[in-house]
Scaffold this active site. Sequence first.
Site, PDB file in Angstrom:
ATOM      1  N   CYS A 221     -24.667 -38.514  -5.522  1.00 28.61           N
ATOM      2  CA  CYS A 221     -23.683 -37.457  -5.795  1.00 28.61           C
ATOM      3  C   CYS A 221     -22.572 -37.954  -6.719  1.00 28.61           C
ATOM      4  O   CYS A 221     -21.913 -37.171  -7.390  1.00 28.61           O
ATOM      5  CB  CYS A 221     -23.131 -36.887  -4.510  1.00 28.61           C
ATOM      6  SG  CYS A 221     -22.513 -38.125  -3.391  1.00 28.61           S
TER       7      CYS A 221
ATOM      8  N   PRO B 211     -21.855 -47.456   3.142  1.00 23.86           N
ATOM      9  CA  PRO B 211     -23.190 -48.057   3.233  1.00 23.86           C
ATOM     10  C   PRO B 211     -24.304 -47.274   2.528  1.00 23.86           C
ATOM     11  O   PRO B 211     -25.374 -47.808   2.303  1.00 23.86           O
ATOM     12  CB  PRO B 211     -23.443 -48.071   4.745  1.00 23.86           C
ATOM     13  CG  PRO B 211     -22.636 -46.938   5.277  1.00 23.86           C
ATOM     14  CD  PRO B 211     -21.489 -46.727   4.351  1.00 23.86           C
ATOM     15  N   GLN B 212     -24.062 -45.998   2.195  1.00 23.28           N
ATOM     16  CA  GLN B 212     -25.154 -45.152   1.676  1.00 23.28           C
ATOM     17  C   GLN B 212     -25.737 -45.659   0.367  1.00 23.28           C
ATOM     18  O   GLN B 212     -26.939 -45.560   0.130  1.00 23.28           O
ATOM     19  CB  GLN B 212     -24.683 -43.709   1.472  1.00 23.28           C
ATOM     20  CG  GLN B 212     -24.526 -42.921   2.745  1.00 23.28           C
ATOM     21  CD  GLN B 212     -23.139 -43.096   3.339  1.00 23.28           C
ATOM     22  OE1 GLN B 212     -22.334 -43.860   2.806  1.00 23.28           O
ATOM     23  NE2 GLN B 212     -22.855 -42.430   4.435  1.00 23.28           N
TER      24      GLN B 212
END
Lengths: 281, 453
Positions: free
Chosen positions: B59, B125-126
């Site tokens: 994103c 963390p993503q």
Amino acid sequence: MLKELYLIPVALYIFSYIPLLFKDKKMYKVFVSLIYAGFAFQTLIFFIFLSIKGLTVPVHIDRFVFFNAWILMFIVVLFGLFYKVEYVLLYITPLVALNLLIGFFVPHVHITPVMLNVNKTILLTHIVLILIGDSLFALAFIVSLIYIFQERKIKNKKNLKLFDKKGIQLKEALHSGGGYNLELLDNINYQCLKIGFPFITLGIVMGIYLSGSLSRTFMAVKPIEIMSLITWLIYAILLHERVAKGLRGKRAAIFSVAGFLLILFSLSFSFYLFPAFHGLK
Amino acid sequence: MDILIIGLNHKSAEIGERETVSKKLLTIELRRDFTNKLFDMKDENGRPFIKEVVVLTTCNRSEFIMNLSSWTQGKGGHIIKSYIAKYFFGDAAEENIFYMHLNEDAVRHLFSVASSLDSMIIGEPQILGQLKEAYNEACKFKTSGRFLNKLFHKAFNCAKTVRTETRIATSPVSVSYAAVELSKKVFNSLDEKKVLLLGAGEMGKLTVKHFIKYGVRNIYIANRTKENALRFVEESFNPTEKEYLNVIDFSEYYKLLPQSDIVLCSTGSEDYVLKYADIIPVIKIRKQRPLFLIDISMPRNIDPEINKIPNVYLFDIDDIGKMIEDNMEIRKQEADAAKELVETAVKEFMNWKESLNVVPVIISLRNKVKDILEIELSKYIGDKKEKDLIINSLTNKILHEPTMLIKKASANPEDISSIETIKALFNLDSEDFTDTDKGKENENVNKYIKLIK
């Protein structure tokens, strides 16, 4: 003189704070271990007294103060282990160490020539009950103070750090165990009150009986009795409000603080300012 | 063998621009189509610019990590960049919003991205998961080869080191996690607590998931449209989580307030859903048991005056945001330590990469020595098997020291003259080092890897 032995736990209690300066979680464990070691020594000294004198009324001021410190520490250690709130040790230990130091420095003199004329079993029971009750209220006092400060932080949302699990900061180390959560602090406060109140009630009843047997009249109106009854009344109201109306949280904490301050005042009042009021002379 | 990264992120481009790019890379087919177009880019001699490519799209960023062919020189990068800008925006003039990193800068950038040092929220963390997905996709479609494989594995290792050796990912910085942590400051255990969620939004979903993770087993969800709430539960939670969720009519939420310990408000209402006067009787019924309110809606749905009621604790999105900022500060401090770890990893990778540049020299040198030995030994040894054995053995012995020297020189730019000396000594033709096809280069790399083992 056995009084010198008091210095061992005092030293352990003082040294226990040094590891905290390193701001390391492992050092926090050293802190707790040293305090337990101090308590173990206190217990050892207590049993030495028991083996020498047997189960008798502590007739010397220094022994009396030592006995008071031991019961306080015993209760705090029990609660700390049961509720996993070892951080309470951080605040109580200085009080215990101070008690022991007072015990060391006060002269080794008899305190109750008058009291020795009364039933010694009842006198001993009175002392033990009052000390247990007062120690529980002392714990409630400390826990209530923590509650008030912590609640204020949460309400004002200032200096409120979110818990960092892997951190090594002192603050975080002190959060290990149950942490400063309000519900737990309030619960400890309530348990102290619930357990301490019967002790203090029985203690006061016995005190009145002893006072009556001394003056040959039941309920001779002495300042110490009035003070004791006011203190008892405060705790009675607090307990009633808690059980019947669900009083809890900050107000309950303020009540606990006020009640304990009154205990301190009445004890100082009776022992130091007007010793005659407690049948000491 | 140059590494080139072209991309755009939250720092270089506006959200609308990022959306335009991510829309054109939304599906696997779109990404496949785009990578094929990149592979089709050729220079004036008809040779492809790009050998390997991985497309990362999240994103906040879209990036194209490429391994360029050895003949793709400096201006090749700019040609690719212009092409990418034109592909997404129809106008090469938009290329300014794309950044471009080459070789060491590119490696540093990729390692920083993997370690979440380049993220909008440092330490989140993503990104590592997204990077792994991008890499897996490239492996699946064989757009990634030996070189990018090595680069990505190094990036994953670097990210792991950063996460384990620094506190970059320890302090909570998400609203949902912060809400759970705050509730733990009021309640001793969350197991027996009842949570009431008003509204069915994304933030509410994440927070509820966190509460379930931390032991809450009684969660009630009230939404103005019950059907939406039912759909929200159906779509957002797994079967285990659903067991703990109960959807109720919005009209019933007030009856449930006295039994609720934690209330999450995330409705789209423009007015207060919970007012001061509503809570006073509730707290009396609760016998002063603490009530924890979290208002994660904008505009606020819970009257801020409620926080003044004893034993009621209200946190709105701003309060939580401020606390998150504090933790962000901790993460920023940790980022400095993390950058050092990234730098070490970059250096290691670049050393490995530089060592690959000397593969043709080593191969050529070995061939030269082997040829000489072949000619000379043929005069005395007739048995081919025996002759090959001796040639290989002698080649290894003769060239052991020079090979070590070349390898050492490749890692240190100051010693690069040693390689030139060796080339001059053995009269190695520079044209020998220019790869003419991908297969040959890969073969050489394989040979070299066997050699250095």
